[in-house]
Design a protein around this motif. Structure first.
Motif, PDB file in Angstrom:
ATOM      1  N   ILE A  92       0.842  -1.191   0.000  1.00  0.00           N
ATOM      2  CA  ILE A  92       0.000   0.000   0.000  1.00  0.00           C
ATOM      3  C   ILE A  92       0.877   1.241   0.000  1.00  0.00           C
ATOM      4  O   ILE A  92       1.851   1.319   0.748  1.00  0.00           O
ATOM      5  N   LYS A  93       0.530   2.223  -0.829  1.00  0.00           N
ATOM      6  CA  LYS A  93       1.203   3.518  -0.742  1.00  0.00           C
ATOM      7  C   LYS A  93       0.819   4.116   0.592  1.00  0.00           C
ATOM      8  O   LYS A  93      -0.355   4.161   0.950  1.00  0.00           O
ATOM      9  N   ARG A  94       1.805   4.559   1.330  1.00  0.00           N
ATOM     10  CA  ARG A  94       1.512   5.064   2.659  1.00  0.00           C
ATOM     11  C   ARG A  94       2.091   6.444   2.880  1.00  0.00           C
ATOM     12  O   ARG A  94       3.065   6.789   2.224  1.00  0.00           O
ATOM     13  N   PRO A  95       1.430   7.130   3.791  1.00  0.00           N
ATOM     14  CA  PRO A  95       0.251   6.771   4.550  1.00  0.00           C
ATOM     15  C   PRO A  95      -1.010   6.906   3.714  1.00  0.00           C
ATOM     16  O   PRO A  95      -1.000   7.508   2.651  1.00  0.00           O
ATOM     17  N   VAL A  96      -2.086   6.357   4.251  1.00  0.00           N
ATOM     18  CA  VAL A  96      -3.412   6.608   3.709  1.00  0.00           C
ATOM     19  C   VAL A  96      -4.072   7.583   4.670  1.00  0.00           C
ATOM     20  O   VAL A  96      -4.061   7.365   5.881  1.00  0.00           O
ATOM     21  N   GLY A  97      -4.613   8.669   4.144  1.00  0.00           N
ATOM     22  CA  GLY A  97      -5.313   9.654   4.964  1.00  0.00           C
ATOM     23  C   GLY A  97      -6.717   9.839   4.436  1.00  0.00           C
ATOM     24  O   GLY A  97      -6.921   9.870   3.222  1.00  0.00           O
ATOM     25  N   THR A  98      -7.687   9.927   5.343  1.00  0.00           N
ATOM     26  CA  THR A  98      -9.065  10.136   4.915  1.00  0.00           C
ATOM     27  C   THR A  98      -9.844  10.929   5.954  1.00  0.00           C
ATOM     28  O   THR A  98      -9.584  10.824   7.148  1.00  0.00           O
ATOM     29  N   ASP A  99     -10.787  11.695   5.462  1.00  0.00           N
ATOM     30  CA  ASP A  99     -11.710  12.417   6.330  1.00  0.00           C
ATOM     31  C   ASP A  99     -13.106  11.809   6.220  1.00  0.00           C
ATOM     32  O   ASP A  99     -14.085  12.386   6.671  1.00  0.00           O
ATOM     33  N   GLY A 100     -13.190  10.652   5.602  1.00  0.00           N
ATOM     34  CA  GLY A 100     -14.474   9.998   5.404  1.00  0.00           C
ATOM     35  C   GLY A 100     -15.047  10.236   4.017  1.00  0.00           C
ATOM     36  O   GLY A 100     -15.920   9.512   3.572  1.00  0.00           O
TER      37      GLY A 100
END
Length: 117
Positions: A92-100
């Motif tokens: 996985i490309k990291r990091p993964v960031g999400t706000d939903g």
């Protein structure tokens, strides 16, 4: 607004993303890939939102060390990539960031500021 960050604690890029989010008051929730019980489901959702090319890391050392026929099998379809990433999150490309709503991979401060601030 809080964001969620996923990755490995020892990864310098993950550390940068977490530090950035903390300084911006985003109170990041952090999760280690290996501790996610629903990793395969999340990978599929991230890929649907951000695109498989944004999630699957063909530059990962793990991928580059694979035999050419194994690489071909993994990259044959999005479903094969999801299976491979779920089996070995180092892909996985990291990091993964999400706000939903928005999902970003890798840490590019400018992109994260546009998406999450």
């Amino acid at each position: 607004m809080a964001i969620e960050i996923y990755g490995y604690p020892g990864c310098t890029t993950v550390k940068k993303a977490r530090e950035w989010a903390e300084t911006k008051g985003l109170g990041p929730d952090y999760e280690h890939f290996a501790r996610l019980p629903d990793l395969k489901t999340r990978i599929a959702a991230w890929a649907e939102s951000a695109g498989m090319d944004a999630v699957f890391n063909e530059k990962a050392q793990t991928f580059r060390k694979m035999a050419p026929e194994e690489q071909a099998a993994v990259t044959a379809s999005d479903a094969a990539k999801i299976e491979a990433v779920a089996a070995d999150p180092r892909l996985i490309k990291r990091p993964v960031g999400t706000d939903g709503k928005t999902v970003l991979t890798g840490f590019n401060q400018t992109e994260w500021e546009k998406a999450f601030l």
